[in-house]
Design a protein around this motif. Structure first.
Motif, PDB file in Angstrom:
ATOM      1  N   ALA B  76       1.197  -1.427   0.347  1.00 50.00           N
ATOM      2  CA  ALA B  76      -0.156  -0.011   0.016  1.00 50.00           C
ATOM      3  C   ALA B  76       0.943   0.979  -0.081  1.00 50.00           C
ATOM      4  N   PHE B  77       1.974   2.013   0.654  1.00 53.44           N
ATOM      5  CA  PHE B  77       2.894   2.352   0.764  1.00 53.44           C
ATOM      6  C   PHE B  77       3.475   2.623  -0.299  1.00 53.44           C
ATOM      7  N   LEU B  79       2.488   1.458  -3.576  1.00 54.95           N
ATOM      8  CA  LEU B  79       1.283   2.170  -4.244  1.00 54.95           C
ATOM      9  C   LEU B  79       0.666   3.534  -3.545  1.00 54.95           C
ATOM     10  N   TRP B  80       0.972   4.024  -3.492  1.00 54.14           N
ATOM     11  CA  TRP B  80       0.635   5.260  -3.013  1.00 54.14           C
ATOM     12  C   TRP B  80       2.015   6.215  -3.133  1.00 54.14           C
ATOM     13  N   LYS B  81       2.762   5.774  -2.628  1.00 54.28           N
ATOM     14  CA  LYS B  81       4.253   6.977  -2.916  1.00 54.28           C
ATOM     15  C   LYS B  81       4.761   7.408  -3.959  1.00 54.28           C
ATOM     16  N   ARG B  83       2.647   6.297  -7.075  1.00 53.01           N
ATOM     17  CA  ARG B  83       1.451   6.878  -7.874  1.00 53.01           C
ATOM     18  C   ARG B  83       1.966   7.340  -9.155  1.00 53.01           C
ATOM     19  N   ARG B  85       1.842  10.590 -10.850  1.00 50.90           N
ATOM     20  CA  ARG B  85       1.802  12.149 -10.646  1.00 50.90           C
ATOM     21  C   ARG B  85       2.335  12.971 -12.179  1.00 50.90           C
TER      22      ARG B  85
END
Lengths: 400, 410
Positions: B76-77, B79-81, B83, B85
């Motif tokens: 999850a980290f 995927l979020w970090k 992602r 942009r």
């Protein structure tokens, strides 16, 4: 337009039809009507062909028209397939009223010949050039024909070889195989070493070899295979074998080891001459009776540590009446010439099963299935009992 | 433009529904784990063997849980970090030997850590040297036969006992089940007493059972075995030593024939003519005073049918799928306290407590109640042998007689 020939045929057909009507009205007889109607149909068919072809009115001087007419095409090539097709159809009909194998062979011939006939007809309509048509046919048919023919050839030779080998004795079979393999290897070596050999020579040698094998196979097949001995089985001769400590043919080469290491019960013949059993679980189940399940294939390992070759026998109780009478007719049981064990009396009327002879230190698996509970044989001291012929060792079986 | 907005809205609604469904499903699954009336809950051990499995479960699930949380957190980290942009794709590298070796050794160590207690538990569960009682179970489509061989164990058994569907044991006794099958592979599983054990034709497999205290422990076949696999159930009844001794003695009592002229006596005749081909009642004799020996092997594919000698001492029938006790009487046995359950069970099924409706339905048309292969027109593969109890076309009078006769089989 109708040509003269077409008009003649049409007219003949109409005439035959009218004649059939007149004949039918004036004569009370069916055969003539059938003949005239058949003639009318045949003439109408020919008239139709003539009208469709429409070439009978060409002038021989009209070279251009003659060159493009249907009649100028090459006639269809000679073909064997219609005849083979007819043979197949005949075989199918004969097979329908005689044997299924004939029908099957006929059907195969029918389908194969039909396919070949259809392919050939299709290829011959590809162009007016017979060479081109042959190439067209080859492109379609050869990829199927070559493997199939190859398979048939190999199969035929293999089958012929098998007949030869079954005709020869066991020893000669080995010799024949060695000789044949050597010949094939030598010929192959010569072919490989002499690449300049003509193809015809190679083909000739191979053909002669193949024909020789097939001919040998046919001859061997006609003469029949060698005598092959059918070995005795325990089930076929239980009354004799299971009551004897002697060695029979059924005991020859019997396995002396069991791969099963768990999940079975074990009955051991000890050096002291007693039978002991071992089952999963340390609880003492008594020393004189083993409990086995009803209607269940009970696998039991018999181990022999007695110092002599022995077998384990199980008495299921009285044999069914038909088996007992058959055994009595053959003189089994008390007849000493068969090696019956007198210590257990006349067993010809007992339903027995047993292991083969187990050597000292060996083991065998026996699977037994009881259809009835042991209390059904409460009055029969011999029934539901494992024993070892030639010894006093025995152990009762309890089946709930 | 409007079409694009509509598509976006539809996707959003679909996504929202999916999330709601997943959440609701997860919640329902979670709630299911909280069931109190769950007789086959493997996490409610009632004996030492099941407790060993339960203890191992906690170790394994704890380690697996920690691993799962770590893996999903890192995922999850990442995927979020990282992602998207709009940043440029970073430099692509291949191979981090230290990291790769480390991530190979770490799981291996974790697996070794799990293997040590797992193998130890397996070895303990395979132990047979401390057996105090041996019981044979034999599976067939679709019921379990249970027999007690002659032995010094189980407090001493001098005459074999045969029953079906319900295994009676003494609480606190280490029982060794020796299992096999007469037809296809079945699997014996009493979740609150031990794990599963496949029962394979031609082989004897063992499984230990021990109940801490008296009670009824439900189970079912867990290896798909054909049409009525779901209807192949069984129970273990644990009772104290006194009650167990009474039960054993009762099982080997001599046959008592019904009183002449009674409905049960008529039922005996009906049983002999209609049922005794397959079902054994020990001690039953014919008019010539000859013992009647059933031959299920001539009628049934598995070669066996339940022994009905003491039918009404059990409280279930037809592969333990239906109660012999009525709804009113059932709780009196099944919900009895450990101190009274033995006596309640030994009372058997009385006239007033018989679940007559379902027993009659069974006798009237067994294949209609429990799916079985008994249609005479489709038995080519079994040479005419049935798998299960066939339709016998019994009249209502015959059913009355049989019920009266069976009620006396205690």
């Amino acid at each position: 337009m109708f040509t003269t020939g077409s008009k003649l045929l049409i007219g003949s057909s109409v005439f035959a039809s009218v004649a059939a009507v007149v004949y039918g009205v004036t004569q009370n007889e069916a055969l003539g009507i059938v003949g005239l109607v058949s003639a009318a149909c045949a003439l109408a068919f020919l008239a139709g062909v003539n009208v469709w072809a429409g070439d009978s009115n060409l002038s021989a001087l009209d070279t251009a028209a003659v060159a493009t007419s249907e009649a100028s095409d090459d006639p269809p090539g000679a073909s064997i397939w219609p005849m083979v097709f007819a043979v197949g159809a005949a075989a199918v009909l004969v097979g329908l009223v005689s044997q299924q194998s004939v029908f099957t062979i006929g059907l195969v011939i029918l389908l194969a010949a039909g396919a070949q006939w259809a392919v050939q007809a299709w290829a011959e309509s590809a162009s007016t050039d017979s060479t081109t048509n042959a190439a067209v046919r080859g492109r379609l048919a050869n990829p199927l024909e070559y493997p199939l023919l190859g398979a048939f050839a190999v199969g035929g030779i293999a089958y012929a070889l098998s007949r030869i080998m079954l005709w020869l004795s066991k020893t000669n079979t080995i010799i024949a195989f060695v000789v044949l393999a050597t010949i094939i290897a030598c010929i192959a070596f010569i072919f490989a070493a002499r690449p300049s050999l003509k193809r015809g020579a190679i083909g000739g040698v191979l053909t002669v070899g193949a024909v020789a094998i097939v001919a040998g196979g046919v001859a061997a097949g006609v003469d029949g295979q060698r005598y092959i001995h059918v070995y005795e089985t325990i089930a076929a001769d239980a009354a004799l074998v299971c009551n004897s400590p002697e060695e029979f043919e059924v005991d020859e080469g019997a396995s002396q080891t069991v791969s099963t290491k768990a999940g079975t019960y074990t009955i051991s013949l000890t050096a002291a001459g007693t039978l002991e059993f071992d089952v999963p679980g340390p609880v003492d189940e008594g020393s004189d009776a083993i409990s086995l399940r009803r209607s269940n294939p009970n696998n039991i390992v018999f181990r022999n540590d007695s110092g002599e070759a022995r077998r384990l026998t199980l008495d299921f109780g009285p044999a069914p009446e038909d088996e007992a009478s058959a055994a009595a007719e053959e003189g089994y049981g008390a007849d000493e010439s068969h090696g019956a064990d007198e210590s257990h009396g006349d067993k010809s009327d007992r339903n027995l099963t047993c292991t083969s002879l187990v050597e000292d230190g060996g083991a065998q698996l026996i699977t037994v299935k009881f259809a009835e509970p042991s209390f059904a044989y409460a009055d029969d001291a011999e029934a539901y009992r494992f024993y070892v012929p030639g010894t006093d060792a025995e152990i009762d079986v309890v089946v709930p | 433009m409007q079409a694009v907005e509509t598509t976006t809205t539809l996707k959003s609604v679909t996504s929202s529904r999916l999330v709601r469904t997943l959440v609701a499903g997860s919640f329902a699954a979670l709630l299911a784990g909280c069931a109190t009336d769950a007789p086959q809950d493997t996490w409610q051990p009632k004996g030492s063997n099941a407790r060993m499995i339960n203890d191992l479960d906690w170790v394994v699930f704890s380690i697996a849980g920690v691993v799962g949380v770590v893996v999903f957190s890192v995922l999850a980290f990442a995927l979020w970090k990282y992602r998207d942009r709009g940043q440029p794709i970073p430099e692509q590298t291949h191979g981090k030997p230290v990291l790769e070796i480390g991530l190979t050794i770490l799981p291996a160590l974790i697996l070794v850590g799990i293997a040590i207690p797992t193998v130890g538990t397996i070895m303990d569960l395979a132990e047979t040297n401390d057996t105090e009682c041996i019981v044979n179970v034999t599976g067939q489509q679709w019921w379990w036969e249970i027999d007690y061989p002659v032995q010094d164990g189980c407090g001493g058994i001098e005459e074999p006992i045969v029953t079906s569907g319900q295994m009676v044991i003494e609480a606190g006794t280490k029982v060794l089940v020796r299992g096999t099958s007469r037809d296809v592979i079945h699997s014996w599983w009493i979740p609150s007493l031990n794990g599963k054990r496949d029962m394979v034709p031609g082989r004897i497999h063992t499984v230990r059972l021990e109940a801490d205290e008296p009670g009824i422990f439900a189970g079912q076949c867990t290896e798909f075995c054909g049409l009525s696999h779901a209807n192949m159930r069984m129970e273990v009844i644990a009772m104290n030593s006194t009650d167990f001794a009474i039960w054993k003695a009762n099982q080997v009592q001599d046959y008592v024939a019904p009183v002449a002229g009674s409905l049960a006596a008529e039922g005996e005749s009906t049983f002999i003519s209609q049922c005794s081909r397959c079902h054994q009642v020990d001690g039953l004799t014919d008019s010539n005073d000859e013992l009647i020996i059933s031959r299920p092997d001539q009628n049934v594919w598995s070669g066996a049918a339940p022994n009905l000698t003491n039918f009404m001492t059990r409280n279930t029938f037809a592969g333990a799928s239906w109660d012999l006790l009525s709804k009113e009487c059932r709780p009196g046995v099944w919900d009895a306290s450990p101190s009274t359950i033995g006596a309640a069970y030994l009372d058997g099924v009385t006239d007033s407590c018989l679940n007559e409706v379902e027993l009659r339905e069974w006798l009237r048309n067994a294949p209609a109640k429990k799916p079985m292969y008994t249609d005479p027109e489709s038995l080519e593969a079994t040479n005419g042998l049935v798998r299960g109890m066939p339709y016998l076309a019994l009249s209502e009078d015959q059913i009355d007689q049989l019920v009266a006769y069976l009620l006396e089989r205690k």
